[in-house]
Write an enzyme that holds these catalytic residues in place. Sequence first.
Site, mmCIF file in Angstrom:
data_model
loop_
_atom_site.group_PDB
_atom_site.id
_atom_site.type_symbol
_atom_site.label_atom_id
_atom_site.label_comp_id
_atom_site.label_asym_id
_atom_site.label_seq_id
_atom_site.Cartn_x
_atom_site.Cartn_y
_atom_site.Cartn_z
ATOM 1 N N ASP A 1 -7.466 -0.083 -4.179
ATOM 2 C CA ASP A 1 -7.608 -0.977 -3.033
ATOM 3 C C ASP A 1 -8.921 -0.662 -2.316
ATOM 4 O O ASP A 1 -9.247 0.514 -2.076
ATOM 5 C CB ASP A 1 -6.432 -0.788 -2.072
ATOM 6 C CG ASP A 1 -6.425 -1.809 -0.949
ATOM 7 O OD1 ASP A 1 -5.838 -2.888 -1.145
ATOM 8 O OD2 ASP A 1 -7.017 -1.523 0.109
ATOM 9 N N ILE A 2 -9.693 -1.706 -1.971
ATOM 10 C CA ILE A 2 -10.988 -1.510 -1.316
ATOM 11 C C ILE A 2 -10.754 -0.969 0.095
ATOM 12 O O ILE A 2 -9.948 -1.514 0.858
ATOM 13 C CB ILE A 2 -11.774 -2.828 -1.243
ATOM 14 C CG1 ILE A 2 -11.938 -3.450 -2.640
ATOM 15 C CG2 ILE A 2 -13.150 -2.601 -0.613
ATOM 16 C CD1 ILE A 2 -12.599 -4.814 -2.629
ATOM 17 N N ASP B 1 -10.200 2.514 -22.769
ATOM 18 C CA ASP B 1 -9.164 1.948 -23.616
ATOM 19 C C ASP B 1 -8.051 1.369 -22.736
ATOM 20 O O ASP B 1 -7.155 2.093 -22.296
ATOM 21 C CB ASP B 1 -8.594 3.014 -24.554
ATOM 22 C CG ASP B 1 -7.651 2.414 -25.596
ATOM 23 O OD1 ASP B 1 -7.552 1.176 -25.666
ATOM 24 O OD2 ASP B 1 -7.021 3.189 -26.346
ATOM 25 N N GLU C 1 -7.795 -7.702 -2.062
ATOM 26 C CA GLU C 1 -8.783 -6.658 -2.349
ATOM 27 C C GLU C 1 -8.198 -5.551 -3.210
ATOM 28 O O GLU C 1 -8.747 -4.454 -3.278
ATOM 29 C CB GLU C 1 -9.335 -6.071 -1.044
ATOM 30 C CG GLU C 1 -8.331 -5.315 -0.212
ATOM 31 C CD GLU C 1 -7.636 -6.178 0.851
ATOM 32 O OE1 GLU C 1 -7.258 -5.621 1.888
ATOM 33 O OE2 GLU C 1 -7.483 -7.405 0.627
#
Length: 356
Positions: A223-224, A256, A265
């Site tokens: 989360d920003i 991967d 966000e």
Amino acid sequence: MEQNTVKQTDHFLEVVFSYTRWFFLLAACTVYFLNEWQGQLEGHLPFIYLVGFGLLYMGVTQYCLHKCNRESRFYKWMTKGGVIFDLVAYPWLIAVTGGFESPFVPIGYLIVLHAILYWRYMGGVLGAAAVTAGFTGVLAAQGFTFSGTAMMTFMMNTAILFLFAVLGGVIISRERKHYAERVVYEQMAKRDYLTGLYNHRTFQEHLLSFTSGHEPFYLVMGDIDHFKSINDTYGHLTGDRVLKKIGESLKDTNFDGHAYRYGGEEFALIVRTSSEEAVHKLIMQISRDVERRNRPFLPNFKVTLSYGCAPGLNVEPEVLIKQADDKLYKAKARGKNQVAGLGKEPAAYQLVRGKK
């Protein structure tokens, strides 16, 4: 995705054309030995040279199709060069197996089809012209008389060949166009329009598939930090730009697994690994890259994310999401710009150093 699927189809068709050449080479040898083989060896040298030429090219092509990287220049030369080989070998084959009466005259249609595969309409027309020119040249060299029924047959076959080339080119072009449009629509349903990452719907589908399997993986929720401050201070266009840059970073990072825009966000990663250390290194790499990409247009604001991680083996999707979310909230509560869920993290460990 579209390009990969088209390339797989083209590769399959090249394999088909390759085995078809082997079949016709065997058939040509059979016909020649049954009908033409008599007298001294010197009289059969043109056919022997043709067979040798064919064996050399076809052997190399066979190796290329099964062993070479399909993105290599050599692979592309050998596959597209097959059309040139066919155009050279065709009149040669016609000349040594009966000319106008050769049972291999219809191979010209396959050559045109091969040209259409790569060059669509124009390839079909040029292929038909080259086949006709080669066939006509052989007949002229053998003293064939273009008159009466033979002339009518020749003209009719030529007209049908060009019609086949035109219609085949149009059909293939339309098929490729419709396929490309379908792939675009499918991608629009699977990806987030702003970041280009997989969307929430695709995340749920992939997560269900991963949790149903037996392969260890980690779910990482990110989360920003202070995203509302970015929007309030610099505007929503800048906020969208930050989201795009994070999307670019996640797409460009080699790992991967898959990356998703979970919503707003918030982002998600599904990483195929059982190693906490590997996940931590990946998060560190992404965090530094995100900050670097946003620095030019936000020099006074450090763009960071907080992360929550949870191992995904033998866990229901809803439970796994909650576990990762809980760890994410823990990282936020400890001061943001941190990761939680990977062993014993320091209480105030920052992923990216420096001022906000």
